[in-house]
Design a protein around this motif. Sequence first.
Motif, mmCIF file in Angstrom:
data_model
loop_
_atom_site.group_PDB
_atom_site.id
_atom_site.type_symbol
_atom_site.label_atom_id
_atom_site.label_comp_id
_atom_site.label_asym_id
_atom_site.label_seq_id
_atom_site.Cartn_x
_atom_site.Cartn_y
_atom_site.Cartn_z
ATOM 1 N N PRO A 65 11.054 17.830 -5.719
ATOM 2 C CA PRO A 65 10.290 17.483 -4.519
ATOM 3 C C PRO A 65 10.740 16.140 -3.954
ATOM 4 O O PRO A 65 11.328 15.307 -4.648
ATOM 5 C CB PRO A 65 8.848 17.410 -5.023
ATOM 6 C CG PRO A 65 8.982 17.069 -6.477
ATOM 7 C CD PRO A 65 10.237 17.744 -6.952
ATOM 8 N N LEU A 66 10.437 15.935 -2.687
ATOM 9 C CA LEU A 66 10.759 14.685 -1.999
ATOM 10 C C LEU A 66 9.496 14.177 -1.321
ATOM 11 O O LEU A 66 8.859 14.916 -0.563
ATOM 12 C CB LEU A 66 11.849 14.917 -0.948
ATOM 13 C CG LEU A 66 12.247 13.713 -0.080
ATOM 14 C CD1 LEU A 66 12.889 12.620 -0.942
ATOM 15 C CD2 LEU A 66 13.192 14.148 1.038
ATOM 16 N N PHE A 67 9.141 12.921 -1.598
ATOM 17 C CA PHE A 67 7.939 12.344 -1.001
ATOM 18 C C PHE A 67 8.349 11.180 -0.104
ATOM 19 O O PHE A 67 9.068 10.275 -0.538
ATOM 20 C CB PHE A 67 6.965 11.859 -2.071
ATOM 21 C CG PHE A 67 5.649 11.385 -1.513
ATOM 22 C CD1 PHE A 67 4.729 12.301 -1.003
ATOM 23 C CD2 PHE A 67 5.333 10.042 -1.486
ATOM 24 C CE1 PHE A 67 3.530 11.879 -0.474
ATOM 25 C CE2 PHE A 67 4.131 9.603 -0.962
ATOM 26 C CZ PHE A 67 3.226 10.528 -0.452
ATOM 27 N N ILE A 68 7.879 11.213 1.156
ATOM 28 C CA ILE A 68 8.291 10.230 2.155
ATOM 29 C C ILE A 68 7.075 9.453 2.653
ATOM 30 O O ILE A 68 6.053 10.045 3.012
ATOM 31 C CB ILE A 68 8.975 10.904 3.359
ATOM 32 C CG1 ILE A 68 10.146 11.785 2.891
ATOM 33 C CG2 ILE A 68 9.478 9.860 4.350
ATOM 34 C CD1 ILE A 68 10.741 12.633 4.002
ATOM 35 N N VAL A 69 7.190 8.121 2.682
ATOM 36 C CA VAL A 69 6.165 7.260 3.257
ATOM 37 C C VAL A 69 6.788 6.569 4.472
ATOM 38 O O VAL A 69 7.727 5.785 4.343
ATOM 39 C CB VAL A 69 5.665 6.208 2.252
ATOM 40 C CG1 VAL A 69 4.518 5.397 2.873
ATOM 41 C CG2 VAL A 69 5.210 6.859 0.957
ATOM 42 N N ALA A 115 0.831 -1.207 0.000
ATOM 43 C CA ALA A 115 0.000 0.000 0.000
ATOM 44 C C ALA A 115 0.864 1.256 0.000
ATOM 45 O O ALA A 115 0.526 2.256 -0.633
ATOM 46 C CB ALA A 115 -0.929 -0.011 1.213
ATOM 47 N N ALA A 116 1.992 1.210 0.713
ATOM 48 C CA ALA A 116 2.901 2.360 0.748
ATOM 49 C C ALA A 116 3.441 2.666 -0.635
ATOM 50 O O ALA A 116 3.538 3.832 -1.050
ATOM 51 C CB ALA A 116 4.052 2.087 1.713
ATOM 52 N N VAL A 117 3.816 1.627 -1.383
ATOM 53 C CA VAL A 117 4.332 1.820 -2.740
ATOM 54 C C VAL A 117 3.234 2.384 -3.646
ATOM 55 O O VAL A 117 3.471 3.300 -4.442
ATOM 56 C CB VAL A 117 4.877 0.490 -3.298
ATOM 57 C CG1 VAL A 117 5.273 0.647 -4.767
ATOM 58 C CG2 VAL A 117 6.074 0.020 -2.471
ATOM 59 N N ALA A 118 2.011 1.855 -3.502
ATOM 60 C CA ALA A 118 0.899 2.368 -4.307
ATOM 61 C C ALA A 118 0.636 3.837 -3.998
ATOM 62 O O ALA A 118 0.349 4.640 -4.893
ATOM 63 C CB ALA A 118 -0.353 1.527 -4.041
ATOM 64 N N LEU A 149 -6.428 4.932 1.077
ATOM 65 C CA LEU A 149 -6.103 4.118 -0.099
ATOM 66 C C LEU A 149 -6.500 2.669 0.135
ATOM 67 O O LEU A 149 -7.054 2.012 -0.748
ATOM 68 C CB LEU A 149 -4.595 4.199 -0.387
ATOM 69 C CG LEU A 149 -4.090 3.300 -1.523
ATOM 70 C CD1 LEU A 149 -4.669 3.743 -2.852
ATOM 71 C CD2 LEU A 149 -2.573 3.299 -1.583
ATOM 72 N N ILE A 150 -6.240 2.184 1.330
ATOM 73 C CA ILE A 150 -6.549 0.795 1.652
ATOM 74 C C ILE A 150 -8.040 0.525 1.505
ATOM 75 O O ILE A 150 -8.462 -0.471 0.925
ATOM 76 C CB ILE A 150 -6.074 0.469 3.083
ATOM 77 C CG1 ILE A 150 -4.545 0.419 3.114
ATOM 78 C CG2 ILE A 150 -6.670 -0.830 3.583
ATOM 79 C CD1 ILE A 150 -3.971 0.380 4.508
ATOM 80 N N LEU A 188 4.861 14.062 3.220
ATOM 81 C CA LEU A 188 5.012 12.952 4.160
ATOM 82 C C LEU A 188 3.655 12.331 4.469
ATOM 83 O O LEU A 188 2.675 13.041 4.689
ATOM 84 C CB LEU A 188 5.644 13.455 5.473
ATOM 85 C CG LEU A 188 5.633 12.501 6.670
ATOM 86 C CD1 LEU A 188 6.534 11.294 6.412
ATOM 87 C CD2 LEU A 188 6.059 13.240 7.947
ATOM 88 N N VAL A 189 3.612 11.006 4.488
ATOM 89 C CA VAL A 189 2.455 10.281 5.005
ATOM 90 C C VAL A 189 2.961 9.215 5.972
ATOM 91 O O VAL A 189 4.050 8.669 5.797
ATOM 92 C CB VAL A 189 1.611 9.618 3.892
ATOM 93 C CG1 VAL A 189 0.993 10.656 2.990
ATOM 94 C CG2 VAL A 189 2.438 8.621 3.091
ATOM 95 N N ASP A 190 2.170 8.944 7.024
ATOM 96 C CA ASP A 190 2.527 7.871 7.944
ATOM 97 C C ASP A 190 1.590 6.697 7.729
ATOM 98 O O ASP A 190 0.720 6.723 6.846
ATOM 99 C CB ASP A 190 2.515 8.354 9.399
ATOM 100 C CG ASP A 190 1.155 8.894 9.827
ATOM 101 O OD1 ASP A 190 0.123 8.383 9.324
ATOM 102 O OD2 ASP A 190 1.106 9.813 10.666
ATOM 103 N N VAL A 191 1.740 5.662 8.546
ATOM 104 C CA VAL A 191 0.995 4.431 8.325
ATOM 105 C C VAL A 191 -0.511 4.658 8.437
ATOM 106 O O VAL A 191 -1.299 4.024 7.716
ATOM 107 C CB VAL A 191 1.486 3.339 9.303
ATOM 108 C CG1 VAL A 191 1.135 3.683 10.737
ATOM 109 C CG2 VAL A 191 0.944 1.978 8.926
#
Length: 439
Positions: free
Chosen positions: A272-276, A165-168, A305-306, A296-299
């Motif tokens: 830009p930099l995107f962090i999961v 899900a993080a990759v998606a 998305l899930i 940034l997104v956390d769990v």
Amino acid sequence: MCLGLSHNTAPVDVRERHAFPPQKMGEALIALRDYQAVREALMLQTCGRLEIYAELEDYEAGVGQLRTFLNNFRHGDVNDMDSYMYTLLGTQAIDHLFRVSTGLDSMLIGEAEILGQVKDAYVQAQRARSLGKTLHTLFREALEAGKAARTHTSISGESTSIATAAVAFAKQHVGELDGKSVLVVGAGKMGSLAARRLRDDGASDIIVLNRSHARAQDVAQNLGGVARVAEMPGLVNALKDADVVVTSTGASHFIVTPGNVAEAMLARPSRPLFIVDIAVPRDVDPEVTRIAGVGLVDVDALKGLIDVTLEKRREAIPLVEEIIAGHVERFQQWYQSRVAVPVIASLVQKTEAIREAELARLFGRCPELTEREKILITGMSMTIVSKLLHSAITRIRGKAVENRAEAMTHARMLDELFELQALGDGELVQLAALEDMSE
């Protein structure tokens, strides 16, 4: 019983505050053995939950001691946990564990990792010697339920993990990964899975960064020629090159900070930099979002998305619930039948001792008997004893499942009639616990 908090009741900042460092889990389980009301205990910690499963002498005293344990072992105030914590007793706790092991209670329904995490928790408790017969049997049954759900239903189909899900999620924000540089911080199970999925989704430049250089090399080698390795002191340089960062370490503090992100962004102001961040406790300080160009997104942010991607899995829920019901019933029958175990064991032991003593006396008086004749006589004696005991054993076991109160009466009667002395104070307390569980 089960005492815990999860993604259903507590946000990620609460879960990370009360997370146990993985290296201290064994120590924590050993400490739990010292609490008088706690007979057995197991701790399950994932990115989505912290739960203690226990067999208690007394529910009220036991729950109080578990809360004391949390307060003492964490060396901090856990009063805020009351707002997020749940306490499940008896059948509720059993059903909950089976929903966890089958993936129905996961943030991502049917996630692939949870069954392995339940197994790891079971193994850790075995090593710490905090398991007894009850939790051993319960967790073996839960693992069987989890396997059955994955084998016989589509509950784990399609996207299979938080890492997936993080990759998606990353692809939604940066587009296709071909031509992008991706940094994976952490080479544990989740980081390794994320790295493999990144490669499968087109990433051709993956940097694996881990505190253990050897572990990072192992992960990189398994990815083929698309990965290279960086060491933790080189985090800023790795951030300078990355378009996407996926991080999942076991650290108890922030690894990615505003300081090192700001330093990296100075060298790439137009990119830009995107962090999961899928770690709990979190690896990334939320303050990094104040830096221009950084997302940034956390769990917990993955939930949206899930929810969209799980329709096929939801179709399997009724079948999984049928599997759970069957395993819950099987465990409960075993649990309730324990009322018969001490008496049956003592009855068999006593009759066997009498049988062996009488055979020895007979063979001593009849030295002329051949070996074949002795074997035939021994076999006949075993058959007689077995047939005499079969009816009593079968009935008391059946009664233990059907009617615990009546089974307790039968158990006490056999104990008294045959002078077995099988039901001491400890066994009587255990029998009372069977009644409490049903209530």
